[in-house]
Design a protein around this motif. Structure first.
Motif, mmCIF file in Angstrom:
data_model
loop_
_atom_site.group_PDB
_atom_site.id
_atom_site.type_symbol
_atom_site.label_atom_id
_atom_site.label_comp_id
_atom_site.label_asym_id
_atom_site.label_seq_id
_atom_site.Cartn_x
_atom_site.Cartn_y
_atom_site.Cartn_z
ATOM 1 N N ILE A 7 0.828 -1.201 0.000
ATOM 2 C CA ILE A 7 0.000 0.000 0.000
ATOM 3 C C ILE A 7 0.867 1.257 0.000
ATOM 4 C CG2 ILE A 7 -0.134 0.120 2.525
ATOM 5 C CD1 ILE A 7 -3.011 0.867 0.046
ATOM 6 N N SER A 8 0.340 2.303 -0.571
ATOM 7 C CA SER A 8 1.026 3.598 -0.519
ATOM 8 C C SER A 8 0.392 4.444 0.571
ATOM 9 C CB SER A 8 0.915 4.317 -1.867
ATOM 10 O OG SER A 8 -0.362 4.900 -2.008
ATOM 11 N N SER A 9 0.871 5.654 0.722
ATOM 12 C CA SER A 9 0.358 6.555 1.748
ATOM 13 C C SER A 9 -1.083 6.971 1.486
ATOM 14 C CB SER A 9 1.258 7.788 1.865
ATOM 15 O OG SER A 9 1.757 8.186 0.611
ATOM 16 N N THR A 10 -1.659 6.532 0.374
ATOM 17 C CA THR A 10 -3.096 6.713 0.141
ATOM 18 C C THR A 10 -3.910 6.203 1.316
ATOM 19 O OG1 THR A 10 -2.877 6.528 -2.265
ATOM 20 C CG2 THR A 10 -5.028 6.026 -1.341
ATOM 21 N N ILE A 11 -3.438 5.159 1.955
ATOM 22 C CA ILE A 11 -4.194 4.551 3.044
ATOM 23 C C ILE A 11 -4.353 5.504 4.226
ATOM 24 C CG2 ILE A 11 -2.232 3.498 4.252
ATOM 25 C CD1 ILE A 11 -4.013 1.021 4.656
ATOM 26 N N ALA A 12 -3.500 6.526 4.299
ATOM 27 C CA ALA A 12 -3.622 7.516 5.370
ATOM 28 C C ALA A 12 -4.694 8.555 5.060
ATOM 29 C CB ALA A 12 -2.282 8.207 5.601
ATOM 30 N N VAL A 13 -5.151 8.586 3.822
ATOM 31 C CA VAL A 13 -6.158 9.564 3.389
ATOM 32 C C VAL A 13 -7.574 9.016 3.552
ATOM 33 C CG1 VAL A 13 -7.045 10.861 1.415
ATOM 34 C CG2 VAL A 13 -4.573 10.640 1.761
ATOM 35 N N THR A 14 -7.763 7.756 3.231
ATOM 36 C CA THR A 14 -9.114 7.203 3.139
ATOM 37 C C THR A 14 -9.935 7.271 4.431
ATOM 38 O OG1 THR A 14 -8.113 5.002 3.385
ATOM 39 C CG2 THR A 14 -8.651 5.726 1.164
ATOM 40 N N PRO A 15 -9.351 7.154 5.631
ATOM 41 C CA PRO A 15 -10.203 7.215 6.830
ATOM 42 C C PRO A 15 -10.998 8.510 6.952
ATOM 43 C CG PRO A 15 -8.058 6.324 7.404
ATOM 44 C CD PRO A 15 -7.953 6.833 5.995
ATOM 45 N N SER A 16 -10.445 9.622 6.468
ATOM 46 C CA SER A 16 -11.149 10.896 6.561
ATOM 47 C C SER A 16 -11.891 11.246 5.272
ATOM 48 C CB SER A 16 -10.170 12.025 6.902
ATOM 49 O OG SER A 16 -9.092 12.067 5.990
ATOM 50 N N ALA A 17 -11.456 10.701 4.143
ATOM 51 C CA ALA A 17 -12.067 11.045 2.857
ATOM 52 C C ALA A 17 -13.334 10.249 2.580
ATOM 53 C CB ALA A 17 -11.072 10.838 1.724
ATOM 54 N N TYR A 18 -13.494 9.105 3.226
ATOM 55 C CA TYR A 18 -14.690 8.284 3.039
ATOM 56 C C TYR A 18 -15.470 8.249 4.349
ATOM 57 C CZ TYR A 18 -12.763 6.539 -1.374
ATOM 58 O OH TYR A 18 -12.287 6.439 -2.655
ATOM 59 N N SER A 19 -16.749 8.558 4.288
ATOM 60 C CA SER A 19 -17.555 8.563 5.506
ATOM 61 C C SER A 19 -17.771 7.152 6.045
ATOM 62 C CB SER A 19 -18.913 9.229 5.243
ATOM 63 O OG SER A 19 -19.640 8.511 4.256
ATOM 64 N N LYS A 20 -17.694 6.164 5.166
ATOM 65 C CA LYS A 20 -17.871 4.786 5.602
ATOM 66 C C LYS A 20 -16.958 3.877 4.789
ATOM 67 C CE LYS A 20 -21.962 3.340 6.664
ATOM 68 N NZ LYS A 20 -23.375 2.863 6.581
ATOM 69 N N PRO A 46 -15.394 -0.153 4.396
ATOM 70 C CA PRO A 46 -15.782 -1.523 4.761
ATOM 71 C C PRO A 46 -14.783 -2.192 5.702
ATOM 72 C CG PRO A 46 -14.850 -1.498 2.555
ATOM 73 C CD PRO A 46 -14.935 -0.057 3.000
ATOM 74 N N TYR A 47 -13.815 -1.447 6.169
ATOM 75 C CA TYR A 47 -12.793 -1.972 7.086
ATOM 76 C C TYR A 47 -12.310 -0.825 7.966
ATOM 77 C CZ TYR A 47 -9.889 0.236 3.532
ATOM 78 O OH TYR A 47 -9.360 1.139 2.650
ATOM 79 N N ASP A 48 -11.669 -1.180 9.070
ATOM 80 C CA ASP A 48 -11.040 -0.192 9.945
ATOM 81 C C ASP A 48 -9.546 -0.186 9.640
ATOM 82 O OD1 ASP A 48 -9.561 0.845 12.324
ATOM 83 O OD2 ASP A 48 -11.578 1.102 13.135
ATOM 84 N N THR A 49 -9.057 0.951 9.190
ATOM 85 C CA THR A 49 -7.657 1.057 8.761
ATOM 86 C C THR A 49 -6.681 0.649 9.851
ATOM 87 O OG1 THR A 49 -8.252 2.854 7.257
ATOM 88 C CG2 THR A 49 -5.920 2.646 7.836
ATOM 89 N N PHE A 50 -7.024 0.926 11.102
ATOM 90 C CA PHE A 50 -6.062 0.751 12.187
ATOM 91 C C PHE A 50 -6.218 -0.562 12.954
ATOM 92 C CE2 PHE A 50 -6.865 5.284 11.508
ATOM 93 C CZ PHE A 50 -5.586 5.690 11.156
ATOM 94 N N THR A 51 -7.300 -1.295 12.726
ATOM 95 C CA THR A 51 -7.471 -2.571 13.423
ATOM 96 C C THR A 51 -7.599 -3.763 12.485
ATOM 97 O OG1 THR A 51 -9.884 -2.286 13.541
ATOM 98 C CG2 THR A 51 -8.576 -1.435 15.390
ATOM 99 N N ASP A 52 -8.080 -3.534 11.256
ATOM 100 C CA ASP A 52 -8.277 -4.640 10.323
ATOM 101 C C ASP A 52 -7.064 -4.916 9.446
ATOM 102 O OD1 ASP A 52 -10.821 -5.014 11.298
ATOM 103 O OD2 ASP A 52 -11.794 -3.815 9.750
ATOM 104 N N LEU A 53 -6.005 -4.138 9.651
ATOM 105 C CA LEU A 53 -4.758 -4.327 8.908
ATOM 106 C C LEU A 53 -3.579 -4.241 9.875
ATOM 107 C CD1 LEU A 53 -5.737 -2.010 5.957
ATOM 108 C CD2 LEU A 53 -5.317 -4.463 5.716
ATOM 109 N N ALA A 54 -2.578 -5.050 9.626
ATOM 110 C CA ALA A 54 -1.402 -5.100 10.497
ATOM 111 C C ALA A 54 -0.164 -4.624 9.723
ATOM 112 C CB ALA A 54 -1.184 -6.521 11.005
ATOM 113 N N PRO A 55 0.410 -3.471 10.083
ATOM 114 C CA PRO A 55 1.618 -2.998 9.402
ATOM 115 C C PRO A 55 2.780 -3.974 9.575
ATOM 116 C CG PRO A 55 0.612 -1.228 10.684
ATOM 117 C CD PRO A 55 -0.073 -2.509 11.090
ATOM 118 N N ILE A 56 3.495 -4.201 8.501
ATOM 119 C CA ILE A 56 4.687 -5.057 8.539
ATOM 120 C C ILE A 56 5.946 -4.208 8.434
ATOM 121 C CG2 ILE A 56 5.978 -6.852 7.300
ATOM 122 C CD1 ILE A 56 3.241 -8.027 6.484
#
Length: 328
Positions: free
Chosen positions: A98-111, A113-123
């Protein structure tokens, strides 16, 4: 049923249960990976992220002695492919580049289908790149200052192509619009490559993309670069001034690339993948080859990746709010 027959069936069931349990234990203890691994890339083929991910996948394949397949799943600001990984089994066999786009989507989308900070594990983080603002040669501007002046004198005439709503390229334009007053019609594409095709043909006037994506077209004169988005000049284009040098103070945007797993992946497995990925990154010589892709190495631990993700999410949330950006 006789007592003897009942005891016989019970004994057979217990033996079968123990056998199945033993097989499950043996399977769980099998070294990872013991089958092909898939890396979901939520961007179209052909861009800088795609080139980097394919190099990375080959290096991991060499370390693991297993096939590592890159699966491009672009669209919806990278949320389609990201959701596939968020919903995948947490066993390490489905990963996300993933690119830093993932840091944008939590605020750019009102809903989402996943939680950026709990449904994904940074490696770990592995690379970063500046963006380059470039124009079709038909645009009468050779510097950032000339572009801003032309846009002001010709309101509504210019448009800018980017890799899709909610992507870092789009948010970079929105930040430039807010900070420098650049007025252009933003045109969203399903990935950077379709946007690039239209920039080359003149269907769009400008494009914001990585040096890896536009470098060859700059060298042949099919695109004219005006500025880099980072605080320091891009290693791949050292003669190109930055946006900050062009008069927009403190402008600093880069796009980073990192590897993630589904949330709930065991910490020990996350650490193993991180260690193996670092080994692949170093041993394969990818770090030394990043310059040809217009990138720089950016190696981090899972914890450092998580910290940067939260920090960038807070920064871009302010841009999204001030520009009233929504991508639903």
């Amino acid at each position: 049923m006789t007592k003897r027959r009942f005891l016989g069936q019970l004994g057979a069931a217990l033996v079968a249960g123990f056998s199945l349990g033993g097989a499950a234990t043996a399977s769980a203890q099998a070294p990872f990976p013991n089958k092909p691994v898939r890396i979901i890339l939520p961007y179209a083929a052909g861009g800088g992220g795609d080139q980097f991910t394919r190099l990375f996948a080959q290096a991991l394949s060499d370390v693991w002695q297993q096939s590592v397949v890159v699966d491009n799943r672009p669209g919806a600001g990278a949320t389609i492919g990201t959701n596939m990984v968020a919903k995948a089994p947490p066993d390490g066999y489905t990963l996300l580049m993933i690119s830093s786009t993932i840091a944008v989507t939590p605020s750019a989308y009102s809903k989402l289908p996943y939680d950026t900070f709990t449904d994904l594990a940074p490696i770990g983080l592995f690379a970063r790149s500046p963006f380059i603002l470039a124009v079709n040669p038909g645009v009468p501007a050779s510097t950032m200052e000339e572009l801003l002046r032309y846009a002001k004198e010709n309101p509504g005439k210019l448009n800018v192509g980017h890799a899709g709503n909610g992507t870092m390229a789009h948010l970079t334009y929105e930040l430039l619009k807010a900070r420098a007053g650049l007025q252009a019609t933003a045109v969203a594409y399903k990935g950077s490559n379709p946007a690039l095709v239209d920039a080359l043909s003149g269907q769009v006037d400008m494009i914001i993309d990585t040096p890896a994506a536009i470098g060859q077209h700059v060298r042949t004169g099919k695109l004219r670069p005006l500025a880099a988005t980072t605080a320091k000049r891009a290693t791949a284009m050292p003669d190109l001034p930055t946006i900050a040098e062009s008069g927009i103070a403190d402008f600093d945007v880069s796009v980073w690339f990192g590897l993630m797993a589904p949330g709930g992946t065991p910490p020990a497995l996350v650490q193993k993948i991180h260690a193996d990925a670092q080994k692949a990154f170093t041993a394969s010589g990818i770090a030394a080859r990043l310059g040809t892709l217009g990138m720089e190495p950016l190696v981090s631990s899972p914890a450092e990746f998580q910290e940067l993700l939260r920090k960038d999410a807070a920064k871009w949330a302010q841009v999204v709010k001030s520009a009233n950006i929504k991508f639903d």
